[in-house]
Design an enzyme around this catalytic site. Structure first.
Site, PDB file in Angstrom:
ATOM      1  N   CYS A 187      -8.758  -2.658  -4.139  1.00  0.00           N
ATOM      2  CA  CYS A 187      -7.351  -2.289  -4.290  1.00  0.00           C
ATOM      3  C   CYS A 187      -6.485  -3.552  -4.308  1.00  0.00           C
ATOM      4  O   CYS A 187      -5.578  -3.677  -5.128  1.00  0.00           O
ATOM      5  CB  CYS A 187      -6.943  -1.374  -3.145  1.00  0.00           C
ATOM      6  SG  CYS A 187      -5.935   0.011  -3.644  1.00  0.00           S
ATOM      7  N   CYS A 242       0.831  -1.212   0.000  1.00  0.00           N
ATOM      8  CA  CYS A 242       0.000   0.000   0.000  1.00  0.00           C
ATOM      9  C   CYS A 242       0.865   1.261   0.000  1.00  0.00           C
ATOM     10  O   CYS A 242       0.606   2.214  -0.733  1.00  0.00           O
ATOM     11  CB  CYS A 242      -0.897   0.038   1.237  1.00  0.00           C
ATOM     12  SG  CYS A 242      -1.787  -1.481   1.590  1.00  0.00           S
ATOM     13  N   CYS A 278       2.489   3.151  -3.199  1.00  0.00           N
ATOM     14  CA  CYS A 278       1.729   4.139  -3.963  1.00  0.00           C
ATOM     15  C   CYS A 278       1.184   5.255  -3.069  1.00  0.00           C
ATOM     16  O   CYS A 278       1.341   6.426  -3.364  1.00  0.00           O
ATOM     17  CB  CYS A 278       0.561   3.472  -4.684  1.00  0.00           C
ATOM     18  SG  CYS A 278       1.092   2.548  -6.135  1.00  0.00           S
TER      19      CYS A 278
END
Lengths: 278, 146
Positions: free
Chosen positions: A239, A194, A197
């Site tokens: 995601c 995570c 980005c």
């Protein structure tokens, strides 16, 4: 009379001393800033920004207008559900909590938190279902159901403008640590974590999309891509899938831990649900 | 017989690379991963394919007909003049060999990945032939050409 040469040397010495002092001061200062943001990846100098910040002007306007924001319908349904009697005992939320505008202000900003009865981490969704089971003997709402989204949207709306403020110490610590671990773990076929980005590249372009910081204070959001409201966990799952990683169940411990970490990471951001997102 | 042997070597080389992604010697990288040489035209088509993990997500390429090239990685315009074929191949197979913190996915890796979704378990992002095609395409991008 002191010769000019001596003055010049003195000046130089003064200058060097001042420079050293400045450097030391800067080092100390940056150290305190750093330790405060110890877990915020490499973006220690980056300010926290809501996903709103990365929206186009049009979408910002859509979110700002309570008559146009499609997430508002969900709040209206939530208001009805708050009053609706359900389960064997014929209770509604309002039977005990009365007017949510008074009893629930600021509450959502403190979730996820430890359910003291069970010693487990719960978010708003799980707490609602606990309440329904224990006090109303009503069936639980499915995690991403219209009802659950509506009630969480309604409750979160009672905290609009309140800063995210979750507890990460005491019994919450172990969950928080696991959440942080999750955040920094590379996963999926694309082998990305995570933070790579959302800490390091926030604001940059992935093809046409701007990468946000992945803040959670706007949830439940209305996502245009899905044409529906969506919870934090649905977004996590999306995601994860985008990285070609196997997502976890919505409401799972893993996502609860991550939610706690993210709520802490966004500490101080003002609750702005329902956010409108692409 | 020789043909079979060649096929066997290619297959074992590909197998070796896919299984030991961390030990990429310069020697290994000189050979094509696949039986056939890379085709730059096919490579360009792969790079444009939005349904796969495409270079365009993060890099600028001389493909003006495609909108919104990403700007996270370095521009790949003229990359064929700057990098050798071996270097490009290595970058596609296992970019973390040169930079362990790289955010670029490894296009030819199936092991040492965490929680890959069921659909993609045991599959690399590109096949051996696709890696070769993309390498050929990227190597064809020379400075002052576009």
């Amino acid at each position: 009379m002191i010769p000019f040469r001596v003055i010049r040397e003195l000046n130089l010495k003064c200058f060097i001393i001042l420079l050293t002092l400045t450097v030391i001061l800067l080092l100390v200062f940056s150290k305190t800033v750093y330790s405060e943001n110890l877990y915020f990846g490499t973006t220690i100098d980056q300010e926290k920004e809501s996903g709103y910040h990365y929206l186009s002007k049009d979408l910002q306007a859509l979110q700002d207008d309570d008559f146009l924001n499609p997430g508002i319908f969900s709040i209206d349904l939530g208001r009805e559900l708050w009053q609706k009697k359900d389960g064997e005992k014929g209770f509604s939320c309002a039977s005990c909590h009365q007017d949510a505008a008074e009893s629930m202000t600021g509450i959502a900003a403190g979730y996820p938190k430890i359910d003291t009865n069970k010693g487990k981490l719960v978010n708003l969704e799980l707490m609602i279902n606990n309440m329904r089971a224990e006090h109303m003997t009503a069936k639980p709402y499915l995690y991403e159901s219209e009802e659950m989204l509506a009630l969480t949207a309604y409750l979160t709306d009672q905290s609009r403008g309140y800063p995210l403020q979750v507890k990460t110490n005491g019994p919450a610590k172990v969950f928080f640590e696991k959440g942080r671990e999750f955040y920094f773990q590379r996963r999926g076929q694309l082998d990305l974590s995570c933070n790579q980005c959302h800490d390091d590249l926030a604001g940059q372009k992935l093809r046409g999309d701007t990468i946000s910081q992945g803040q959670v204070e706007g949830f439940p959001i209305y996502r245009l891509m899905w044409r529906s409201s969506a919870s934090r966990h649905r977004m996590f799952a999306w995601c994860n899938s985008a990285l070609r990683a196997e997502p976890f169940q919505l409401g799972s411990e893993e996502y609860l831990n991550l939610e706690l970490y993210l709520a802490w990471r966004g500490k101080g951001l003002l609750i702005g649900a329902p956010g409108v997102r692409r | 017989m020789i043909k079979h042997l060649r096929g066997l070597i290619f297959t074992s080389l590909a197998f070796l690379l896919i299984n030991s992604s961390t030990s990429l010697s310069e020697e290994n990288l000189k050979f094509s991963l696949s039986k056939f040489n890379g085709n730059p035209l096919r490579g360009k088509a792969i790079v444009k394919d939005i349904n796969n993990v495409t270079c365009l997500i993060c890099h600028i390429l001389p493909i003006p007909e495609e909108p919104n090239h990403g700007k996270i990685g370095p521009s790949l315009i003229g990359v064929g003049s700057r990098l050798t074929k071996e270097r490009l191949r290595r970058q596609l197979i296992y970019p973390k060999a040169l930079n362990p913190k790289s955010i670029m996915p490894s296009y030819f890796q199936i092991k040492e990945l965490y929680r890959v979704s069921v659909k993609y378990v045991g599959k690399s992002i590109y096949t051996a032939q696709q890696v070769e095609d993309v390498v050929a395409y990227l190597f064809s991008l020379k400075e002052n050409q576009d």
